[in-house]
Design a protein around this motif. Structure first.
Motif, PDB file in Angstrom:
ATOM      1  N   GLN A 149      51.373   9.546  -4.576  1.00 32.20           N
ATOM      2  CA  GLN A 149      50.826   8.502  -3.244  1.00 32.20           C
ATOM      3  C   GLN A 149      51.526   8.125  -2.495  1.00 32.20           C
ATOM      4  O   GLN A 149      52.413   9.732  -2.056  1.00 32.20           O
ATOM      5  CB  GLN A 149      51.641   6.517  -3.854  1.00 32.20           C
ATOM      6  N   LEU A 209      39.405   8.361  -4.036  1.00 32.23           N
ATOM      7  CA  LEU A 209      37.928   9.045  -4.652  1.00 32.23           C
ATOM      8  C   LEU A 209      37.070   9.058  -3.645  1.00 32.23           C
ATOM      9  O   LEU A 209      36.009  10.044  -3.542  1.00 32.23           O
ATOM     10  CB  LEU A 209      37.619   7.288  -5.047  1.00 32.23           C
ATOM     11  N   SER A 228      25.682   5.044  -1.805  1.00 36.36           N
ATOM     12  CA  SER A 228      26.034   3.628  -2.212  1.00 36.36           C
ATOM     13  C   SER A 228      24.960   4.331  -3.645  1.00 36.36           C
ATOM     14  O   SER A 228      24.957   3.370  -4.627  1.00 36.36           O
ATOM     15  CB  SER A 228      24.626   2.713  -1.370  1.00 36.36           C
ATOM     16  N   PRO A 256      45.681   3.912  -0.704  1.00 36.50           N
ATOM     17  CA  PRO A 256      47.052   4.159  -1.621  1.00 36.50           C
ATOM     18  C   PRO A 256      47.973   2.857  -2.686  1.00 36.50           C
ATOM     19  O   PRO A 256      47.742   1.887  -2.418  1.00 36.50           O
ATOM     20  CB  PRO A 256      48.182   4.176  -0.600  1.00 36.50           C
ATOM     21  N   GLY A 257      48.297   3.403  -3.698  1.00 39.81           N
ATOM     22  CA  GLY A 257      48.871   2.314  -4.984  1.00 39.81           C
ATOM     23  C   GLY A 257      46.831   2.338  -5.808  1.00 39.81           C
ATOM     24  O   GLY A 257      47.166   1.190  -7.227  1.00 39.81           O
ATOM     25  N   MET A 312      25.464   7.264  -4.957  1.00 41.55           N
ATOM     26  CA  MET A 312      25.830   8.012  -5.976  1.00 41.55           C
ATOM     27  C   MET A 312      26.954   6.941  -6.618  1.00 41.55           C
ATOM     28  O   MET A 312      27.287   7.438  -8.390  1.00 41.55           O
ATOM     29  CB  MET A 312      27.382   9.170  -5.314  1.00 41.55           C
ATOM     30  N   MET A 313      27.587   5.640  -5.849  1.00 41.02           N
ATOM     31  CA  MET A 313      28.478   4.684  -6.849  1.00 41.02           C
ATOM     32  C   MET A 313      27.399   3.030  -7.724  1.00 41.02           C
ATOM     33  O   MET A 313      28.215   2.187  -8.287  1.00 41.02           O
ATOM     34  CB  MET A 313      28.959   4.256  -6.692  1.00 41.02           C
ATOM     35  N   GLU A 340      42.947   1.759  -7.704  1.00 38.68           N
ATOM     36  CA  GLU A 340      42.923   2.220  -8.799  1.00 38.68           C
ATOM     37  C   GLU A 340      42.266   3.671  -8.206  1.00 38.68           C
ATOM     38  O   GLU A 340      42.781   4.326  -8.867  1.00 38.68           O
ATOM     39  CB  GLU A 340      41.646   1.517  -9.394  1.00 38.68           C
ATOM     40  N   LEU A 341      41.037   4.067  -7.651  1.00 36.20           N
ATOM     41  CA  LEU A 341      40.664   4.781  -7.218  1.00 36.20           C
ATOM     42  C   LEU A 341      40.736   5.394  -5.878  1.00 36.20           C
ATOM     43  O   LEU A 341      40.429   6.024  -5.046  1.00 36.20           O
ATOM     44  CB  LEU A 341      38.991   4.395  -6.944  1.00 36.20           C
ATOM     45  N   TYR A 342      41.986   5.667  -5.619  1.00 40.09           N
ATOM     46  CA  TYR A 342      42.965   6.582  -4.864  1.00 40.09           C
ATOM     47  C   TYR A 342      42.443   8.019  -4.448  1.00 40.09           C
ATOM     48  O   TYR A 342      43.056   7.983  -5.492  1.00 40.09           O
ATOM     49  CB  TYR A 342      44.750   5.656  -4.677  1.00 40.09           C
ATOM     50  N   ASP A 396      30.754  14.323 -11.297  1.00 45.69           N
ATOM     51  CA  ASP A 396      31.658  14.970 -10.515  1.00 45.69           C
ATOM     52  C   ASP A 396      32.999  14.764 -10.759  1.00 45.69           C
ATOM     53  O   ASP A 396      33.560  15.746 -11.067  1.00 45.69           O
ATOM     54  CB  ASP A 396      31.204  15.193  -8.845  1.00 45.69           C
ATOM     55  N   MET A 450      32.902  11.260  -0.527  1.00 45.76           N
ATOM     56  CA  MET A 450      32.179   9.643  -0.129  1.00 45.76           C
ATOM     57  C   MET A 450      32.887   8.928   1.034  1.00 45.76           C
ATOM     58  O   MET A 450      33.975   8.847   1.736  1.00 45.76           O
ATOM     59  CB  MET A 450      31.374   8.864  -1.312  1.00 45.76           C
ATOM     60  N   GLN A 509      37.600  11.747  -1.419  1.00 43.69           N
ATOM     61  CA  GLN A 509      36.971  13.099  -1.585  1.00 43.69           C
ATOM     62  C   GLN A 509      36.300  13.742  -2.200  1.00 43.69           C
ATOM     63  O   GLN A 509      36.056  14.670  -2.575  1.00 43.69           O
ATOM     64  CB  GLN A 509      38.809  13.600  -1.065  1.00 43.69           C
ATOM     65  N   LEU A 510      36.112  12.975  -3.631  1.00 48.62           N
ATOM     66  CA  LEU A 510      35.390  13.869  -4.664  1.00 48.62           C
ATOM     67  C   LEU A 510      33.270  13.321  -4.562  1.00 48.62           C
ATOM     68  O   LEU A 510      33.483  13.387  -3.547  1.00 48.62           O
ATOM     69  CB  LEU A 510      35.714  12.648  -5.775  1.00 48.62           C
ATOM     70  N   SER A 511      32.962  13.874  -5.363  1.00 47.90           N
ATOM     71  CA  SER A 511      31.406  14.300  -5.737  1.00 47.90           C
ATOM     72  C   SER A 511      30.972  14.491  -3.741  1.00 47.90           C
ATOM     73  O   SER A 511      29.914  14.105  -3.545  1.00 47.90           O
ATOM     74  CB  SER A 511      30.991  12.199  -5.582  1.00 47.90           C
ATOM     75  N   GLY A 512      31.706  15.263  -3.998  1.00 49.13           N
ATOM     76  CA  GLY A 512      30.562  16.101  -2.123  1.00 49.13           C
ATOM     77  C   GLY A 512      31.448  15.246  -1.085  1.00 49.13           C
ATOM     78  O   GLY A 512      31.397  16.156   0.520  1.00 49.13           O
TER      79      GLY A 512
END
Lengths: 133, 133, 133, 133
Positions: free
Chosen positions: B78, A86, A63, A79-80, A65-66, A82-84, B54, A93, A88-91
């Motif tokens: 996908q 996400l 919360s 899947p499909g 971080m975003m 915009e942020l599919y 990140d 989430m 696994q990023l920024s440690g």
């Protein structure tokens, strides 16, 4: 070095969240972080699952971080969408509900993350916590 | 040891990207990496979300590692598509738009990654940065 | 969500640090983080070693996490000393000099980390950066 | 799923530890884990350093994993000593004092970890917490 969010405030958030969790009859993990995502206070209620120690904490951190509740991410990461990918990023989430920003006079001071019940229950307990401020 | 991409060039890329972000009214995280994927310059504009520190950096690194803009990966990862699962490889790659290669006289010298807005905005700011070279 | 430390302030810190590095004839990696340890701005000067991208950033983060310059840790982490083993904790901290707190009116707003030269040079460049605020 | 250590007991440990920390005038991070090393409760007192969030939690976990106070490890991990290198194993353990086992009727039910002061202060606060049970 002192956070904008005091331990007293974090304790109020946790008390309100615990009360809501007790009302629902669902033991929860409840984590409160400051506006840098650093833990201020945490409780695991008796009987709450251990996996949710990490999940509740990451919900609060996500919360921050975003700058959004984690429930806002769910549709965006399918899947499909915009942020599919996400999550696994920024440690790492959490992209389902239960993380909610904490605000004092419209300013973000941190976030609360709740996990162990259904997503609807987690959100309800997190919101109850956030409203204590 | 000196990269093909100088700090002066990276600074030009960031300036152009910042100008585009300001035009869109969307504060951004902007990262520039060299052709080995190593960071040369980074800025987080005031108000841009922290998760994108990140994400912007990994977008630039992913572009270098894949020798392509990150937007080219979205369809490929996908469920059911050829590279499903790619995002978790090579240390964690970003598979949505906002990472763009930097070229000087058709030679790749690095990449720029932009994150904090919508994917369309991120791409637009990254392209503006890349065109500065 | 906006940090106490603005990008303009971080840019001033980096400019002052770069000027000092140029005076010493030693290209440096220079990282500025906010009071939560999150990156605000970064530059790698032409010719500075790549290992110091991570080291400079961690120096700044370590200063924030320990609320101290990293040089204060060096004696404490030696074999037999009180905090032997500290460097591997809290995500990996740097325990030699080059990370310095950034203060505005006595309040910590973040930190600057410098790496690529000798420790004496790194500290001297970091201090020059911090004094710009 | 319920731990042998209840949240009420963990809260008592934290209250006693906080009281001791206040008496010493040293704000602390205080973490209580169950006999599996999983967090039950945590507080960061206002002004306590952020690095100690991780350190206090790992001290408690290390005590559980080694079935010993962390202070018992310090001599064993020095260069040339029998367990040199231990600190990097089992996910990262803390080998200086401040982690203490929690016992009820001679049975280990978990551990408390305290960090942010000197090692002597950390131990003193952790012991005060443990004696509350």
């Amino acid at each position: 070095m002192t956070s904008k969010l005091t331990l007293d405030q974090a304790t109020e958030v946790i008390s309100a969240a615990k009360a809501k969790a007790a009302e629902l009859g669902q033991p929860m993990n409840i984590a409160v972080v400051d506006d840098g995502g650093h833990l201020v206070a945490f409780v695991r209620m008796d009987g709450a699952i251990k996996a949710s120690i990490d999940i509740s904490t990451r919900k609060a951190q996500t919360s921050v971080m975003m700058n959004a509740p984690t429930s806002a991410l769910t549709d965006l990461v399918q899947p499909g969408a915009e942020l599919y990918g996400l999550g696994q990023l920024s440690g790492g989430m959490v992209t389902f509900g239960g993380g909610v920003l904490l605000k004092v006079k419209e300013e973000v001071v941190g976030a609360v993350g709740v996990s162990a019940g259904s997503v609807v229950e987690d959100i309800s307990v997190a919101v109850a916590g956030a409203e204590a401020l």
